[in-house]
Design a protein around this motif. Structure first.
Motif, PDB file in Angstrom:
ATOM      1  N   LEU A  22     -13.869  10.161  18.563  1.00  0.00           N
ATOM      2  CA  LEU A  22     -12.824   9.138  18.489  1.00  0.00           C
ATOM      3  C   LEU A  22     -13.455   7.766  18.273  1.00  0.00           C
ATOM      4  O   LEU A  22     -13.065   7.019  17.373  1.00  0.00           O
ATOM      5  N   TYR A  23     -14.452   7.438  19.095  1.00  0.00           N
ATOM      6  CA  TYR A  23     -15.132   6.147  18.960  1.00  0.00           C
ATOM      7  C   TYR A  23     -15.773   6.002  17.579  1.00  0.00           C
ATOM      8  O   TYR A  23     -15.700   4.944  16.962  1.00  0.00           O
ATOM      9  N   ARG A  94      -9.914  21.312  29.020  1.00  0.00           N
ATOM     10  CA  ARG A  94     -10.097  19.980  28.479  1.00  0.00           C
ATOM     11  C   ARG A  94     -10.950  20.032  27.233  1.00  0.00           C
ATOM     12  O   ARG A  94     -11.631  21.036  27.014  1.00  0.00           O
ATOM     13  N   PRO A  95     -10.909  18.940  26.485  1.00  0.00           N
ATOM     14  CA  PRO A  95     -10.083  17.742  26.578  1.00  0.00           C
ATOM     15  C   PRO A  95      -8.767  17.930  25.825  1.00  0.00           C
ATOM     16  O   PRO A  95      -8.687  18.696  24.863  1.00  0.00           O
ATOM     17  N   PRO A 100      -0.171   9.765  17.739  1.00  0.00           N
ATOM     18  CA  PRO A 100       1.138   9.794  17.080  1.00  0.00           C
ATOM     19  C   PRO A 100       1.313  11.012  16.157  1.00  0.00           C
ATOM     20  O   PRO A 100       2.433  11.420  15.875  1.00  0.00           O
ATOM     21  N   LYS A 101       0.205  11.605  15.716  1.00  0.00           N
ATOM     22  CA  LYS A 101       0.274  12.778  14.838  1.00  0.00           C
ATOM     23  C   LYS A 101       0.483  14.078  15.601  1.00  0.00           C
ATOM     24  O   LYS A 101       0.724  15.113  15.005  1.00  0.00           O
ATOM     25  N   GLY A 102       0.319  14.038  16.919  1.00  0.00           N
ATOM     26  CA  GLY A 102       0.490  15.262  17.700  1.00  0.00           C
ATOM     27  C   GLY A 102      -0.452  15.303  18.878  1.00  0.00           C
ATOM     28  O   GLY A 102      -1.022  14.292  19.288  1.00  0.00           O
ATOM     29  N   ALA A 103      -0.623  16.505  19.393  1.00  0.00           N
ATOM     30  CA  ALA A 103      -1.485  16.722  20.552  1.00  0.00           C
ATOM     31  C   ALA A 103      -2.258  18.009  20.338  1.00  0.00           C
ATOM     32  O   ALA A 103      -1.782  18.926  19.670  1.00  0.00           O
ATOM     33  N   ALA A 104      -3.461  18.052  20.901  1.00  0.00           N
ATOM     34  CA  ALA A 104      -4.273  19.259  20.772  1.00  0.00           C
ATOM     35  C   ALA A 104      -5.224  19.386  21.943  1.00  0.00           C
ATOM     36  O   ALA A 104      -5.691  18.390  22.493  1.00  0.00           O
ATOM     37  N   VAL A 112     -10.131  17.297  17.052  1.00  0.00           N
ATOM     38  CA  VAL A 112      -9.564  15.950  17.203  1.00  0.00           C
ATOM     39  C   VAL A 112      -9.398  15.285  15.843  1.00  0.00           C
ATOM     40  O   VAL A 112      -8.513  14.450  15.662  1.00  0.00           O
ATOM     41  N   LEU A 113     -10.212  15.649  14.873  1.00  0.00           N
ATOM     42  CA  LEU A 113     -10.136  15.022  13.549  1.00  0.00           C
ATOM     43  C   LEU A 113      -8.814  15.309  12.848  1.00  0.00           C
ATOM     44  O   LEU A 113      -8.394  14.538  11.991  1.00  0.00           O
TER      45      LEU A 113
END
Length: 116
Positions: A22-23, A94-95, A100-104, A112-113
């Protein structure tokens, strides 16, 4: 994208890798260390709905007492699993990342990408 949340365990390599991805993509997420913060029933139910998964599918078995507590039994209800997850937040895999595009459930981390 500042409206990204990661439910993170800093002791988990996959969680750390997901946060690093993410970072690396310029995202400063809200980091929720759920082992410290804990879970609420509405929060878990909302996450499960966003994930499109059952409590059984996000149950962490490795390194937990899930089996001893009978939570791995397919007949255990989602309500029972959620109650156990509230008492022991480590029972949630986890994680989990929400954008806004969803959750995973980002196992493997590069999932995550698809959310950014």
């Amino acid at each position: 994208m500042s409206d990204v949340t990661i439910y993170h365990n800093p002791n988990c390599g996959t969680s750390r890798t997901t946060l690093a991805l993410l970072y690396a993509n310029g995202i400063e997420p809200t980091v929720v260390e759920y082992l410290k913060a804990g879970w609420t029933r509405p929060q878990l139910e909302g996450l499960l709905k966003r994930l499109g998964r059952s409590a059984h599918e996000v149950l962490r078995v490795r390194g937990t007492q899930a089996h001893e507590l009978g939570l791995t039994d397919p007949r255990a209800s989602d309500a029972a699993l959620i109650a156990a997850m509230i008492l022991d937040p480590g029972l949630v895999e986890r994680p989990i990342v929400v954008t806004p595009k969803g959750a995973a459930l980002c196992r493997p981390a590069d999932l995550v990408l698809t959310l950014i």
